[in-house]
Design a protein around this motif. Structure first.
Motif, PDB file in Angstrom:
ATOM      1  N   UNK A   1       0.813  -1.220   0.000  1.00 44.54           N
ATOM      2  CA  UNK A   1       0.000   0.000   0.000  1.00 44.54           C
ATOM      3  C   UNK A   1       0.846   1.269   0.000  1.00 44.54           C
ATOM      4  N   UNK A   2       2.103   1.094  -0.410  1.00 40.41           N
ATOM      5  CA  UNK A   2       2.964   2.236  -0.716  1.00 40.41           C
ATOM      6  C   UNK A   2       3.521   2.144  -2.141  1.00 40.41           C
ATOM      7  N   UNK A   3       3.096   1.135  -2.899  1.00 37.96           N
ATOM      8  CA  UNK A   3       3.601   0.975  -4.254  1.00 37.96           C
ATOM      9  C   UNK A   3       3.266   2.198  -5.103  1.00 37.96           C
ATOM     10  N   UNK A   4       4.233   2.642  -5.865  1.00 35.39           N
ATOM     11  CA  UNK A   4       4.030   3.785  -6.748  1.00 35.39           C
ATOM     12  C   UNK A   4       4.266   5.127  -6.097  1.00 35.39           C
ATOM     13  N   UNK A   5       4.651   5.140  -4.836  1.00 31.42           N
ATOM     14  CA  UNK A   5       4.846   6.403  -4.118  1.00 31.42           C
ATOM     15  C   UNK A   5       6.039   7.148  -4.711  1.00 31.42           C
ATOM     16  N   UNK A   6       5.779   8.374  -5.157  1.00 24.36           N
ATOM     17  CA  UNK A   6       6.823   9.164  -5.805  1.00 24.36           C
ATOM     18  C   UNK A   6       7.644   9.930  -4.787  1.00 24.36           C
TER      19      UNK A   6
ATOM     20  N   UNK B   1       8.937   4.395 -13.524  1.00 22.52           N
ATOM     21  CA  UNK B   1       8.640   5.744 -13.042  1.00 22.52           C
ATOM     22  C   UNK B   1       9.515   6.771 -13.764  1.00 22.52           C
ATOM     23  N   UNK B   2       8.917   7.862 -14.183  1.00 21.21           N
ATOM     24  CA  UNK B   2       9.669   8.922 -14.855  1.00 21.21           C
ATOM     25  C   UNK B   2      10.678   9.540 -13.893  1.00 21.21           C
ATOM     26  N   UNK B   3      11.804   9.947 -14.432  1.00 18.47           N
ATOM     27  CA  UNK B   3      12.889  10.500 -13.613  1.00 18.47           C
ATOM     28  C   UNK B   3      12.426  11.690 -12.783  1.00 18.47           C
ATOM     29  N   UNK B   4      11.501  12.470 -13.300  1.00 23.75           N
ATOM     30  CA  UNK B   4      11.082  13.672 -12.582  1.00 23.75           C
ATOM     31  C   UNK B   4      10.372  13.348 -11.267  1.00 23.75           C
ATOM     32  N   UNK B   5       9.966  12.098 -11.086  1.00 23.84           N
ATOM     33  CA  UNK B   5       9.324  11.694  -9.838  1.00 23.84           C
ATOM     34  C   UNK B   5      10.282  10.953  -8.904  1.00 23.84           C
ATOM     35  N   UNK B   6      11.573  11.020  -9.192  1.00 23.35           N
ATOM     36  CA  UNK B   6      12.544  10.273  -8.397  1.00 23.35           C
ATOM     37  C   UNK B   6      13.600  11.218  -7.819  1.00 23.35           C
TER      38      UNK B   6
END
Length: 491
Positions: free
Chosen positions: A412-417, A472-477
């Motif tokens: 329930x944290x998968x995809x957290x940017x 995930x796109x770099x801008x979210x990392x």
């Protein structure tokens, strides 16, 4: 690759394990290497260049200051956090460094410490290169390092960056009695040997330490966590960096302390940690009582997490758990265990940390704990999973239930940017730790209501996290080029 619980949990300085602790360790390794190889006397100048996420958000994370301190021989575990900023400022003002603590060289902050916002090194987003130059400008040594999350540093002299990438390589080939690289393997070992997860971890840890030494080190980490909470509850004011974020932990502590003193909570569960009394004057943790309001315990958990992460944001002393950005979750859930669970004791704290580390090792081995590589799911997500597993263990969970709790924590944290506003570990990072701490407690309690069987395994969830991070796109990392970082106006 063999990892210890003391790799996952280490004492450091805020605000970031990958952007502050890692660069300081890399810079110190570089300057120490010059000293060890007799190159310091010939060194007249050093240069450092930071790339990728380090370059994009390094100012907000204090990466530049960390490099300066590391080059001067400072270590994140022992550096004086109260004077660290002054020491870095003195280097800029005096235009000089003292490499490895004693060899003076000229230093121009603007020219000799460069942060590249749009350039990256090949093996990992958190890359940096150091040069040592002689009086003629000839290169005496050039080394590249990668800060791969949680304060881990690879590269440089060790040559430990391989085909699979920096995050996959940690130079320790120790043979363990119970090696495991997946949760399924760990559970099978537990079944075959009729042991709990912390018992398996302890057997492995005895490869490096005696049981007494390990216990002392783990309880020392717990002491740093407690001190961090105490400091966070006492420090008033605005966090550094320009966002004008006000510390909330002191006011929340006063509110909860007043409620406890007024008798609005009942039947105190006092700390059983040696050296900690039950007096309301002993600090925030010792005022905790079993509440008449069933949600009051959650308020205290929020307080513990906020206190730690506000201290981290201010550059204070914290424990990577497994990173600085997620440093509040394990301490908050541990405080919940010690203060709200009857019979909690130091043995339970040790079991909690060993269990949490077992889960952290799985994330580190099979995915990443670096926000710059997989987003915040790798930091807050892995910490939530680790804390859920630790709590489930000390609440009496079976190995299967512990694995279930860990899976719920990450699922329930998968995809957290990772999208820190202003490149600072403040918004949304501080609140995110509080929310994840409560989520970890709920995950443990949910798992205890089952028999450990569930559809999604922890291994599958970790694999999914790795794949999601790759997509995930770099801008979210951790670049501050997407998400809240571009949609919230900096104050």
């Amino acid at each position: 690759m063999a990892l210890s619980v003391l790799d996952l949990f280490s004492v450091g300085i805020g605000p970031s394990s990958s952007h502050t602790v890692g660069p300081m360790r890399a810079a110190k390794r570089f300057s120490d290497g010059l000293a060890e190889d007799g190159l310091l006397p010939a060194t007249a100048r050093v240069r450092a260049e930071l790339y990728g996420s380090l370059g994009a958000t390094g100012r907000g994370h204090g990466s530049d200051k960390a490099v300066v301190l590391g080059l001067q021989g400072k270590d994140p575990e022992t550096v004086d956090t109260s004077t660290a900023d002054d020491q870095a400022a003195a280097a800029a003002l005096n235009a000089e460094l003292h490499l490895a603590g004693h060899h003076r060289v000229d230093f121009n902050w603007e020219e000799d410490l460069v942060l590249h916002r749009r350039k990256s090194l090949p093996a990992h987003p958190n890359g940096m290169t150091f040069w040592a130059l002689d009086h003629s400008g000839a290169v005496l040594r050039e080394r590249s390092y990668y800060s791969v999350g949680g304060g881990f540093v690879v590269g440089g002299d060790a040559g430990d960056v391989g085909k699979e990438g920096a995050a996959k390589v940690v130079p320790d080939a120790t043979a363990l009695p119970y090696p495991f690289t997946s949760a399924d393997e760990l559970l099978e070992i537990c079944r075959r040997k009729d042991k709990s997860i912390p018992e398996i971890m302890l057997a492995n840890e005895l490869t490096w330490h005696s049981e007494a030494e390990l216990r002392d080190k783990l309880l020392a980490l717990w002491a740093v966590m407690r001190e961090c909470v105490e400091n966070g509850c006492a420090a008033e004011g605005i966090l550094p960096g320009g966002l004008k974020v006000k510390r909330r932990a002191p006011a929340l502590f006063r509110t909860l302390a007043a409620a406890a003193s007024a008798g609005t909570a009942s039947s105190s569960f006092a700390s059983t940690t040696p050296g900690h009394g039950t007096s309301p004057d002993a600090g925030p943790a010792n005022l905790v009582q079993a509440p008449a309001d069933p949600l009051l315990a959650m308020e205290w958990v929020n307080l513990f997490a906020l206190a730690v992460n506000e201290e981290n944001a201010a550059g204070g002393r914290i424990v990577t758990a497994p990173t600085n950005g997620a440093a509040g979750i394990v301490p908050a859930v541990l405080h919940y265990y010690v203060k709200f669970v009857p019979g909690a004791n130091d043995d339970g704290v040790v079991r909690f940390l060993l269990t949490a580390a077992a889960v952290g090792i799985l994330f580190k081995t099979n995915a990443s704990i670096s926000g710059a590589e997989v987003g915040c799911q790798g930091e807050v997500g892995s910490a939530c999973s680790m804390a859920a597993a630790g709590l489930c263990e000390v609440l009496g969970g079976t190995p299967a239930q512990v694995e279930n709790a860990a899976e719920v924590g990450i699922e329930h944290n998968l995809g957290l940017t990772c999208d820190p506003v202003g490149g600072l570990v403040q918004i949304p990072c501080i609140e995110r730790n509080a929310i994840a701490s409560v989520k970890a407690i709920n995950a443990a309690r949910l798992a205890l209501h089952g028999d450990g069987s569930h559809v999604v395994s922890l291994d599958k969830a970790i694999k999914t996290m790795r794949e999601t991070g790759a997509d995930m796109m770099t801008k979210y990392k951790e670049t501050s080029r997407g998400g809240l970082a571009v949609n919230v106006i900096e104050c």
